[in-house]
Write a protein that holds these residues in place. Structure first.
Motif, PDB file in Angstrom:
ATOM      1  N   UNK A 148       1.072   9.851  -7.423  1.00  0.00           N
ATOM      2  CA  UNK A 148       0.690  10.356  -6.105  1.00  0.00           C
ATOM      3  C   UNK A 148      -0.714  10.956  -6.123  1.00  0.00           C
ATOM      4  N   UNK A 149      -1.281  11.031  -4.936  1.00  0.00           N
ATOM      5  CA  UNK A 149      -2.632  11.558  -4.755  1.00  0.00           C
ATOM      6  C   UNK A 149      -3.095  11.205  -3.353  1.00  0.00           C
ATOM      7  N   UNK A 150      -4.393  11.078  -3.180  1.00  0.00           N
ATOM      8  CA  UNK A 150      -4.943  10.721  -1.873  1.00  0.00           C
ATOM      9  C   UNK A 150      -5.437   9.286  -1.924  1.00  0.00           C
ATOM     10  N   UNK A 151      -5.078   8.521  -0.934  1.00  0.00           N
ATOM     11  CA  UNK A 151      -5.359   7.083  -0.953  1.00  0.00           C
ATOM     12  C   UNK A 151      -6.848   6.772  -0.885  1.00  0.00           C
ATOM     13  N   UNK A 152      -7.229   5.740  -1.585  1.00  0.00           N
ATOM     14  CA  UNK A 152      -8.556   5.145  -1.445  1.00  0.00           C
ATOM     15  C   UNK A 152      -8.422   4.057  -0.386  1.00  0.00           C
ATOM     16  N   UNK A 153      -8.805   4.380   0.838  1.00  0.00           N
ATOM     17  CA  UNK A 153      -8.593   3.473   1.961  1.00  0.00           C
ATOM     18  C   UNK A 153      -9.364   2.167   1.823  1.00  0.00           C
ATOM     19  N   UNK A 154     -10.403   2.170   0.999  1.00  0.00           N
ATOM     20  CA  UNK A 154     -11.222   0.973   0.836  1.00  0.00           C
ATOM     21  C   UNK A 154     -10.771   0.090  -0.329  1.00  0.00           C
ATOM     22  N   UNK A 155      -9.800   0.562  -1.108  1.00  0.00           N
ATOM     23  CA  UNK A 155      -9.354  -0.223  -2.259  1.00  0.00           C
ATOM     24  C   UNK A 155      -8.642  -1.484  -1.763  1.00  0.00           C
ATOM     25  N   UNK A 156      -8.988  -2.657  -2.306  1.00  0.00           N
ATOM     26  CA  UNK A 156      -8.384  -3.910  -1.807  1.00  0.00           C
ATOM     27  C   UNK A 156      -6.870  -3.959  -1.939  1.00  0.00           C
ATOM     28  N   UNK A 157      -6.304  -3.295  -2.948  1.00  0.00           N
ATOM     29  CA  UNK A 157      -4.849  -3.326  -3.141  1.00  0.00           C
ATOM     30  C   UNK A 157      -4.106  -2.556  -2.055  1.00  0.00           C
ATOM     31  N   UNK A 158      -4.842  -1.764  -1.267  1.00  0.00           N
ATOM     32  CA  UNK A 158      -4.214  -0.998  -0.195  1.00  0.00           C
ATOM     33  C   UNK A 158      -4.356  -1.666   1.171  1.00  0.00           C
ATOM     34  N   UNK A 159      -4.756  -2.921   1.189  1.00  0.00           N
ATOM     35  CA  UNK A 159      -5.033  -3.585   2.456  1.00  0.00           C
ATOM     36  C   UNK A 159      -3.892  -4.458   2.968  1.00  0.00           C
ATOM     37  N   UNK A 160      -2.744  -4.434   2.311  1.00  0.00           N
ATOM     38  CA  UNK A 160      -1.616  -5.234   2.807  1.00  0.00           C
ATOM     39  C   UNK A 160      -0.387  -4.357   2.937  1.00  0.00           C
ATOM     40  N   UNK A 161       0.578  -4.849   3.721  1.00  0.00           N
ATOM     41  CA  UNK A 161       1.847  -4.153   3.891  1.00  0.00           C
ATOM     42  C   UNK A 161       2.983  -5.158   3.692  1.00  0.00           C
ATOM     43  N   UNK A 162       4.012  -4.726   3.003  1.00  0.00           N
ATOM     44  CA  UNK A 162       5.135  -5.617   2.742  1.00  0.00           C
ATOM     45  C   UNK A 162       5.941  -5.877   4.007  1.00  0.00           C
TER      46      UNK A 162
END
Length: 224
Positions: free
Chosen positions: A198-212
């Motif tokens: 846990x922590x604070x999201x890196x909104x620009x990280x490519x792995x955070x750009x999709x949703x299941x």
């Protein structure tokens, strides 16, 4: 008409996702305590509350990540609780879809084993999260202790989302139980169930750009 409480729950569920790219900023201890206090309210068999958390500071998280990464690269697999034998049918399809969504997001092409291996190793680096909580359950409670802990993990991730803290629950870490146990000095009478990075999201990280994708109610309900 949806109630205010249900609307709030829906918003948390819609916003929560498995974060795989974090900023380095540490979550304050008082925030973590409030998250746990909230998650503690989930039901458990006979109110046993079997979960125990070992929460690591950024320094300890980094040391544990280094040890786990080394063990993973050496091929160590020794979970306290046996991992699934295999995924079949619709469960295999859902797992595969999720995997390819991640690979597409980070630019891994089919057949690129080096890139897929590198992404897999990120599990043991906690995806760069500054902190991690290791969840354990008493061995003698068996499957039902694990079920109760699952409810707690869900509540933890939702409560964290309410505080603006990103999370990812990771069974992969439990696959290298001996290393986790040694590095954190955990008792042998408890099963290592999973970790929550846990922590604070890196909104620009490519792995955070999709949703299941989620199944429809009709896919999971049999009416009798």
């Amino acid at each position: 008409m949806m109630s205010e409480d249900l609307s709030a729950l829906q918003r948390l569920l819609d916003r929560r996702y498995s974060c795989r790219g974090f900023l380095g900023k540490q979550v304050p201890q008082e925030t973590i305590e409030e998250i746990v206090k909230t998650a503690q309210k989930v039901p458990s068999w006979c109110n046993s509350q079997p979960w125990q958390l070992d929460i690591c500071s950024p320094k300890k998280t980094k040391a544990l990540a280094d040890a786990l990464t080394k063990a993973a690269m050496a091929g160590l697999q020794s979970p306290d609780i046996v991992f699934p034998e295999r995924y079949l049918g619709v469960y295999k399809e859902r797992r595969s879809t999720c995997g390819w969504q991640l690979y597409d997001a980070v630019g891994i092409t089919k057949g690129d084993r080096e890139a897929s291996y590198k992404q897999m190793i990120e599990n043991f680096r906690f995806f760069g999260a500054p902190q991690v909580a290791v969840v354990t359950t008493p061995k003698e409670l068996g499957a039902y202790g694990a079920v109760d802990c699952g409810a707690f993990v869900t509540a933890f991730t939702l409560a964290a989302q309410g505080f603006g803290v990103a999370t990812i629950a990771q069974a992969a870490v439990a696959g290298i139980a001996p290393v986790v146990r040694e590095k954190l000095g955990l008792s042998t009478n408890r099963n290592i169930l999973c970790a929550i990075s846990f922590g604070y999201e890196d909104k620009d990280h490519p792995a955070n750009q999709f949703r299941t994708i989620r199944a429809e109610p009709s896919d999971v309900i049999d009416w009798h």
